[in-house]
Design a protein around this motif. Structure first.
Motif, mmCIF file in Angstrom:
data_model
loop_
_atom_site.group_PDB
_atom_site.id
_atom_site.type_symbol
_atom_site.label_atom_id
_atom_site.label_comp_id
_atom_site.label_asym_id
_atom_site.label_seq_id
_atom_site.Cartn_x
_atom_site.Cartn_y
_atom_site.Cartn_z
ATOM 1 N N GLU A 19 26.894 65.188 34.470
ATOM 2 C CA GLU A 19 28.024 65.580 35.296
ATOM 3 C C GLU A 19 28.193 64.650 36.487
ATOM 4 O O GLU A 19 29.296 64.392 36.925
ATOM 5 C CB GLU A 19 27.847 67.012 35.792
ATOM 6 N N ASN A 20 27.098 64.147 37.034
ATOM 7 C CA ASN A 20 27.138 63.311 38.222
ATOM 8 C C ASN A 20 27.116 61.815 37.902
ATOM 9 O O ASN A 20 27.137 61.001 38.809
ATOM 10 C CB ASN A 20 25.962 63.645 39.141
ATOM 11 N N ALA A 21 27.039 61.453 36.634
ATOM 12 C CA ALA A 21 26.969 60.044 36.258
ATOM 13 C C ALA A 21 28.276 59.346 36.596
ATOM 14 O O ALA A 21 29.361 59.900 36.432
ATOM 15 C CB ALA A 21 26.674 59.915 34.767
ATOM 16 N N LEU A 22 28.151 58.140 37.079
ATOM 17 C CA LEU A 22 29.325 57.322 37.367
ATOM 18 C C LEU A 22 29.590 56.409 36.179
ATOM 19 O O LEU A 22 28.646 55.923 35.550
ATOM 20 C CB LEU A 22 29.084 56.480 38.622
ATOM 21 N N PRO A 23 30.843 56.153 35.891
ATOM 22 C CA PRO A 23 31.143 55.277 34.761
ATOM 23 C C PRO A 23 30.732 53.836 35.053
ATOM 24 O O PRO A 23 30.808 53.379 36.185
ATOM 25 C CB PRO A 23 32.667 55.390 34.619
ATOM 26 N N ARG A 24 30.289 53.154 34.032
ATOM 27 C CA ARG A 24 29.953 51.735 34.120
ATOM 28 C C ARG A 24 30.976 50.931 33.317
ATOM 29 O O ARG A 24 30.756 49.795 32.979
ATOM 30 C CB ARG A 24 28.540 51.496 33.593
ATOM 31 N N VAL A 124 32.316 55.395 49.053
ATOM 32 C CA VAL A 124 31.357 54.901 48.063
ATOM 33 C C VAL A 124 30.705 56.072 47.341
ATOM 34 O O VAL A 124 30.266 57.030 47.973
ATOM 35 C CB VAL A 124 30.259 54.045 48.746
ATOM 36 N N TRP A 125 30.650 55.966 46.021
ATOM 37 C CA TRP A 125 29.894 56.888 45.175
ATOM 38 C C TRP A 125 28.759 56.073 44.582
ATOM 39 O O TRP A 125 28.979 54.950 44.101
ATOM 40 C CB TRP A 125 30.768 57.454 44.052
ATOM 41 N N THR A 130 24.621 52.682 39.425
ATOM 42 C CA THR A 130 26.003 52.262 39.614
ATOM 43 C C THR A 130 26.507 52.615 41.004
ATOM 44 O O THR A 130 26.132 53.637 41.571
ATOM 45 C CB THR A 130 26.908 52.958 38.569
ATOM 46 N N ARG A 131 27.386 51.762 41.501
ATOM 47 C CA ARG A 131 28.076 51.999 42.768
ATOM 48 C C ARG A 131 29.569 51.797 42.510
ATOM 49 O O ARG A 131 29.966 50.773 41.940
ATOM 50 C CB ARG A 131 27.580 51.010 43.813
ATOM 51 N N ILE A 132 30.365 52.777 42.892
ATOM 52 C CA ILE A 132 31.819 52.649 42.808
ATOM 53 C C ILE A 132 32.348 52.809 44.227
ATOM 54 O O ILE A 132 31.962 53.739 44.940
ATOM 55 C CB ILE A 132 32.439 53.712 41.882
ATOM 56 N N ALA A 133 33.211 51.879 44.639
ATOM 57 C CA ALA A 133 33.761 51.919 45.988
ATOM 58 C C ALA A 133 35.270 51.767 45.942
ATOM 59 O O ALA A 133 35.810 51.033 45.102
ATOM 60 C CB ALA A 133 33.144 50.804 46.834
ATOM 61 N N ASP A 144 26.952 46.994 39.387
ATOM 62 C CA ASP A 144 25.647 47.305 38.819
ATOM 63 C C ASP A 144 24.682 47.266 39.994
ATOM 64 O O ASP A 144 24.356 46.206 40.520
ATOM 65 C CB ASP A 144 25.264 46.284 37.751
ATOM 66 N N LYS A 145 24.251 48.421 40.432
ATOM 67 C CA LYS A 145 23.484 48.537 41.664
ATOM 68 C C LYS A 145 22.126 47.846 41.585
ATOM 69 O O LYS A 145 21.661 47.282 42.565
ATOM 70 C CB LYS A 145 23.307 50.010 42.023
#
Length: 173
Positions: A19-24, A124-125, A130-133, A144-145
Motif C-alpha cells: 500500500e505504501n510502495a512508490l512506483p518505480r 517528497v515521498w 524510491t524517492r518521488i518529488a 532510485d534512492k
C-alpha cells in the motif's frame, strides 16, 4: 469476541508495504532499465518526441548518460539520467497550462499518503528504494534512492579527502 464488536482484520506486513510502495515506473519507463531499453520505450511512446541518439549525451562522470527529450501534451521536457548503464533519475517538466501543482500534489497524496518532506518548493515521498518529488513550478522526479545515496556518499568521501589533503599540506609548513 465481545458482542456488538466486529472483528477487525489487520493487514500483514507485505500488504501494508504494498500500500505504501512508490512506483518505480512511469508508463513503460522503469528505474533500473538500460539505455537501450530506455531508448526503445521512448521511441514507442507517443507522449515523447524522442529523436534517437542525438537526444543522448554521455557525461564524463563515471559512465553517466543523460537523455533529454521534449514531450507532447502534458510533458514539456523529460530528462533521464543513467549511471553505470542503469536509469536512476527520471524528471518530467509538465506543461502548467495543462496541469497544475495542486492537482498533482493532491493526487499523489491520495495515492501515497502525506509526503515525507514538504516545503514551499517541493514535496517528497520516500521509501528505502524510491524517492518521488514534485518541485515548483511543476517538475515530477522519480529517483532510485539507493543509487542517489551512493552518489552523495561518494561526494562526501571525496570532500573529506580534500579537507584531509589540505590539512596535510598545511602541516608541511
Amino acid at each position: 469476541m465481545l458482542p456488538g464488536i466486529a472483528a477487525q482484520t489487520v493487514p500483514d506486513e507485505s500488504e501494508a508495504e504494498d500500500e505504501n510502495a512508490l512506483p518505480r515506473q512511469f508508463r513503460e519507463i522503469v528505474l533500473g532499465m538500460s539505455l537501450d531499453e530506455l531508448k526503445n520505450a521512448l521511441l514507442n511512446d507517443e507522449l515523447f518526441n524522442f529523436r534517437g541518439d542525438r537526444d543522448v549525451s554521455f557525461l564524463p562522470i563515471r559512465e553517466e548518460s543523460l537523455v533529454e527529450t521534449t514531450g507532447s501534451m502534458f510533458i514539456r521536457r523529460a530528462f533521464f539520467q543513467l549511471r553505470d548503464g542503469s536509469l536512476f533519475i527520471m524528471a518530467f517538466t509538465l506543461d502548467t497550462g495543462m496541469m497544475d501543482h495542486y492537482t498533482m500534489f493532491t493526487d499523489l497524496s491520495k495515492k501515497y499518503g502525506p509526503p515525507s518532506y514538504l516545503d514551499p518548493k517541493e514535496a517528497v515521498w520516500e521509501t528505502e528504494e524510491t524517492r518521488i518529488a514534485i518541485e515548483r513550478p511543476l517538475t515530477i522526479k522519480y529517483i532510485d534512492k539507493q543509487v542517489f545515496d551512493d552518489i552523495i556518499n561518494e561526494a562526501s568521501i571525496i570532500e573529506s579527502r580534500r579537507v584531509q589533503q589540505r590539512q596535510e599540506f598545511l602541516d608541511e609548513f
